[in-house]
Design an enzyme around this catalytic site. Sequence first.
Site, PDB file in Angstrom:
ATOM      1  CD  GLU A 269      -2.886  -0.999  -0.020  1.00 22.02           C
ATOM      2  OE1 GLU A 269      -3.319   0.099  -0.421  1.00 22.02           O
ATOM      3  OE2 GLU A 269      -3.132  -2.070  -0.602  1.00 22.02           O
ATOM      4  CD1 TRP A 272      -1.540  -0.169  -3.800  1.00 21.87           C
ATOM      5  CD2 TRP A 272      -1.862   1.006  -5.685  1.00 21.87           C
ATOM      6  NE1 TRP A 272      -2.171  -0.980  -4.717  1.00 21.87           N
ATOM      7  CE2 TRP A 272      -2.382  -0.288  -5.872  1.00 21.87           C
ATOM      8  CE3 TRP A 272      -1.944   1.921  -6.732  1.00 21.87           C
ATOM      9  CZ2 TRP A 272      -2.972  -0.687  -7.070  1.00 21.87           C
ATOM     10  CZ3 TRP A 272      -2.541   1.529  -7.934  1.00 21.87           C
ATOM     11  CH2 TRP A 272      -3.045   0.242  -8.090  1.00 21.87           C
ATOM     12  CD1 TRP A 300     -16.914  13.567 -18.058  1.00 20.60           C
ATOM     13  CD2 TRP A 300     -17.572  12.009 -16.597  1.00 20.60           C
ATOM     14  NE1 TRP A 300     -15.916  12.613 -17.990  1.00 20.60           N
ATOM     15  CE2 TRP A 300     -16.297  11.649 -17.096  1.00 20.60           C
ATOM     16  CE3 TRP A 300     -18.191  11.173 -15.669  1.00 20.60           C
ATOM     17  CZ2 TRP A 300     -15.636  10.479 -16.701  1.00 20.60           C
ATOM     18  CZ3 TRP A 300     -17.521  10.024 -15.261  1.00 20.60           C
ATOM     19  CH2 TRP A 300     -16.264   9.683 -15.776  1.00 20.60           C
ATOM     20  CG  ASN A 335      -8.588   2.357  -0.141  1.00 22.71           C
ATOM     21  OD1 ASN A 335      -8.430   3.339  -0.867  1.00 22.71           O
ATOM     22  ND2 ASN A 335      -8.453   1.128  -0.577  1.00 22.71           N
ATOM     23  CD1 TRP A 353     -12.874  11.693 -14.428  1.00 21.43           C
ATOM     24  CD2 TRP A 353     -11.368  12.622 -13.064  1.00 21.43           C
ATOM     25  NE1 TRP A 353     -11.836  12.154 -15.207  1.00 21.43           N
ATOM     26  CE2 TRP A 353     -10.895  12.720 -14.396  1.00 21.43           C
ATOM     27  CE3 TRP A 353     -10.582  13.141 -12.043  1.00 21.43           C
ATOM     28  CZ2 TRP A 353      -9.670  13.320 -14.725  1.00 21.43           C
ATOM     29  CZ3 TRP A 353      -9.370  13.751 -12.359  1.00 21.43           C
ATOM     30  CH2 TRP A 353      -8.922  13.833 -13.688  1.00 21.43           C
ATOM     31  CD1 TRP A 376     -10.937  11.420  -6.104  1.00 21.64           C
ATOM     32  CD2 TRP A 376     -12.879  11.018  -7.145  1.00 21.64           C
ATOM     33  NE1 TRP A 376     -11.955  11.622  -5.205  1.00 21.64           N
ATOM     34  CE2 TRP A 376     -13.147  11.389  -5.812  1.00 21.64           C
ATOM     35  CE3 TRP A 376     -13.942  10.704  -7.985  1.00 21.64           C
ATOM     36  CZ2 TRP A 376     -14.458  11.464  -5.314  1.00 21.64           C
ATOM     37  CZ3 TRP A 376     -15.237  10.776  -7.487  1.00 21.64           C
ATOM     38  CH2 TRP A 376     -15.482  11.153  -6.166  1.00 21.64           C
TER      39      TRP A 376
HETATM   40  C1  LIG Z   1     -11.123   8.159  -4.531  1.00 17.84           C
HETATM   41  C2  LIG Z   1      -9.917   8.010  -3.630  1.00 17.84           C
HETATM   42  C3  LIG Z   1      -9.279   9.129  -3.120  1.00 17.84           C
HETATM   43  C4  LIG Z   1      -8.152   8.993  -2.293  1.00 17.84           C
HETATM   44  N1  LIG Z   1      -7.540  10.120  -1.816  1.00 17.84           N
HETATM   45  C5  LIG Z   1      -6.445   9.996  -1.028  1.00 17.84           C
HETATM   46  C6  LIG Z   1      -5.789  11.154  -0.526  1.00 17.84           C
HETATM   47  O1  LIG Z   1      -6.145  12.293  -0.829  1.00 17.84           O
HETATM   48  N2  LIG Z   1      -4.713  10.963   0.298  1.00 17.84           N
HETATM   49  C7  LIG Z   1      -4.271   9.718   0.643  1.00 17.84           C
HETATM   50  O2  LIG Z   1      -3.288   9.608   1.407  1.00 17.84           O
HETATM   51  N3  LIG Z   1      -4.859   8.613   0.157  1.00 17.84           N
HETATM   52  C8  LIG Z   1      -5.934   8.711  -0.653  1.00 17.84           C
HETATM   53  N4  LIG Z   1      -6.547   7.587  -1.116  1.00 17.84           N
HETATM   54  C9  LIG Z   1      -5.961   6.270  -0.813  1.00 17.84           C
HETATM   55  C10 LIG Z   1      -6.490   5.584   0.466  1.00 17.84           C
HETATM   56  O3  LIG Z   1      -7.883   5.622   0.493  1.00 17.84           O
HETATM   57  C11 LIG Z   1      -5.948   6.223   1.749  1.00 17.84           C
HETATM   58  O4  LIG Z   1      -4.550   6.345   1.677  1.00 17.84           O
HETATM   59  C12 LIG Z   1      -6.295   5.335   2.948  1.00 17.84           C
HETATM   60  O5  LIG Z   1      -7.687   5.204   3.064  1.00 17.84           O
HETATM   61  C13 LIG Z   1      -5.733   5.976   4.216  1.00 17.84           C
HETATM   62  O6  LIG Z   1      -6.055   5.202   5.331  1.00 17.84           O
HETATM   63  P1  LIG Z   1      -4.937   4.404   6.107  1.00 17.84           P
HETATM   64  O7  LIG Z   1      -3.793   5.295   6.436  1.00 17.84           O
HETATM   65  O8  LIG Z   1      -5.600   3.718   7.233  1.00 17.84           O
HETATM   66  O9  LIG Z   1      -4.482   3.368   4.997  1.00 17.84           O
HETATM   67  P2  LIG Z   1      -3.749   1.953   5.106  1.00 17.84           P
HETATM   68  O10 LIG Z   1      -4.642   0.935   4.523  1.00 17.84           O
HETATM   69  O11 LIG Z   1      -3.249   1.715   6.469  1.00 17.84           O
HETATM   70  O12 LIG Z   1      -2.535   2.127   4.089  1.00 17.84           O
HETATM   71  C14 LIG Z   1      -1.224   2.545   4.486  1.00 17.84           C
HETATM   72  C15 LIG Z   1      -0.803   3.760   3.717  1.00 17.84           C
HETATM   73  O13 LIG Z   1      -0.613   3.433   2.352  1.00 17.84           O
HETATM   74  C16 LIG Z   1      -1.028   4.522   1.537  1.00 17.84           C
HETATM   75  N5  LIG Z   1      -2.143   4.057   0.701  1.00 17.84           N
HETATM   76  C17 LIG Z   1      -3.030   3.106   0.992  1.00 17.84           C
HETATM   77  N6  LIG Z   1      -3.870   2.898  -0.040  1.00 17.84           N
HETATM   78  C18 LIG Z   1      -3.495   3.750  -0.998  1.00 17.84           C
HETATM   79  C19 LIG Z   1      -3.971   4.021  -2.306  1.00 17.84           C
HETATM   80  N7  LIG Z   1      -5.001   3.343  -2.843  1.00 17.84           N
HETATM   81  N8  LIG Z   1      -3.375   4.989  -3.011  1.00 17.84           N
HETATM   82  C20 LIG Z   1      -2.319   5.671  -2.508  1.00 17.84           C
HETATM   83  N9  LIG Z   1      -1.822   5.457  -1.280  1.00 17.84           N
HETATM   84  C21 LIG Z   1      -2.402   4.501  -0.534  1.00 17.84           C
HETATM   85  C22 LIG Z   1      -1.456   5.629   2.472  1.00 17.84           C
HETATM   86  O14 LIG Z   1      -0.352   6.500   2.665  1.00 17.84           O
HETATM   87  C23 LIG Z   1      -1.796   4.892   3.745  1.00 17.84           C
HETATM   88  O15 LIG Z   1      -1.658   5.656   4.917  1.00 17.84           O
HETATM   89  C24 LIG Z   1      -7.671   7.699  -1.966  1.00 17.84           C
HETATM   90  C25 LIG Z   1      -8.328   6.577  -2.484  1.00 17.84           C
HETATM   91  C26 LIG Z   1      -9.433   6.722  -3.305  1.00 17.84           C
HETATM   92  C27 LIG Z   1     -10.114   5.500  -3.837  1.00 17.84           C
END
Ligand SMILES: Cc1cc2nc3c(=O)[nH]c(=O)nc-3n(C[C@H](O)[C@H](O)[C@H](O)COP(=O)(O)OP(=O)(O)OC[C@H]3O[C@@H](n4cnc5c(N)ncnc54)[C@H](O)[C@@H]3O)c2cc1C
Length: 461
Positions: A269, A272, A300, A335, A353, A376
Amino acid sequence: MHRVSIHWFRRDLRLTDNTALHHAARSSEQVIPAYILSSWRKNHQWTGPARQQFLCGCLESLAGNLNTANSRLVLRQGPADAELEKLIRETGATAVFTNRDPDPFGKAMEQKVAAVCARLAVEFKSFKDCVLHEPDEVLTGEGKPYRVYTPYSKNWLSLPKPVPVSRVKSFGAAATVPSLPPPTLKTWGLNPGAPLIPEPGERAARDRMKQFTGSAILRNYSQQRNLPAGQTTSQLSQDLRFGLISIRELYARCAAVGDGVSILTYIKELAWREFYMAVLHHWPEVIEHEFNADFRNVPWPGEDSVFEVWKQGRTGFPIVDAGIRQLLATGLMHNRVRMITAMFLTKDLHVHWRLGESFFMQHLVDGEIASNNGGWQWSAGTGADAAPYFRIQNPWTQTKSYDPEGAYIKQWLPELADVPAALLMTPPVRPLSPDYPLPIVDHSLERNRTLIRFQHARIKR
Ligand SMILES: Cc1cc2nc3c(=O)[nH]c(=O)nc-3n(C[C@H](O)[C@H](O)[C@H](O)COP(=O)(O)OP(=O)(O)OC[C@H]3O[C@@H](n4cnc5c(N)ncnc54)[C@H](O)[C@@H]3O)c2cc1C
């Protein structure tokens, strides 16, 4: 050795394992820690009150930590190049240290500051800090950027990881130059936003990191992470966003726990996050356009009125509305639910979007341009490594899979607290409660409309 240097804080609001700060302290008798507040306007497209409130708390905590180390944070407001030029002249600094910022605005400003330093014959030193691997370190065999995540992540995982540096304890004499008072929301003319944002600051973030890496949440991450009820993920995204914790330390702590499937899933993650930063770096046009050129002409037709209903969490799709209510209350959203709400806005309500992207940026405490844009575009089916446009999540079956007890929905939609969970997983024929609307659309009809929209756009190209 510099007699005086400036450390320009940006997305690294901590003293522990801070690369540029570490180098500044090692090569200067006195380090002046400075933060330049932006002059965001009230309705800026890229931020909002929750994130600015969190920033205020982080700066307060940073200032306190610096005071404890007999130093003093210098706060100024305005264009960073002009403000740093003034500070260089006032202090006689001969070097500016900073950690690189991946955002397009941050990068552009860094170039301006470097130019100011060159003009003043002051050394400008920028460092890799907010990522394990910068975009140009993870390239294909031909030296090209990756367009999809899986091969990127394989390469990323195989690279040796940088290790933490020591916490800076001594800064030399405290600065005597003027500083602005700590910012509040009034600094940007903002009214309070989400009431339940996480506790800001380095100490709170470190506590969260230690708690997560030592807990069963990390050990069970691969099985639990898609469940939005309760804490199933690290909840560290805002801390990485503001650099309250270092990515190197987080990685090292995870690696120390072991190499089980949950640890690997979690580390992927983190990859990502860096993949989307690399996409934004190599294709900065994704801020304006669909990454996949096939879909730049997709219409859209979603109307403002349905966008308004989605923004209020009143669509009649409980999982979607719960997500938006969580966002409005906490500045965060799980997420899985970010994916569901984003796909619903773009595929069921047919709203562009970019409108959803901007709404999230204005409300998320962890708002990160690259991840948000990537998320997005993934959900809309237009991005790098996107879900193909024909894979359209059904909010009802998503609820069944990921919130089978309805616990998440009931937490954020108290008007549905007494509704049996089974009724939250199929389109209702009558209102679920007097205060809750019927579904705004029929998912299967809208799904077909989306398939037609995308197919037509492809044929036209
Ligand atoms: C539409 C959409 C918008 C999003 N906007 C953001 C945003 O503005 N900022 C943001 O940090 N994340 C964003 N994310 C990714 C993800 O949803 C969040 O990082 C995550 O929910 C944060 O919670 P966590 O720290 O508990 O994640 P965990 O599941 O604990 O993941 C660990 C870390 O990995 C990174 N990460 C995890 N999933 C993703 C992902 N899909 N893409 C990129 N990094 C990821 C984050 O830094 C996160 O803290 C978005 C996802 C979607 C689908």
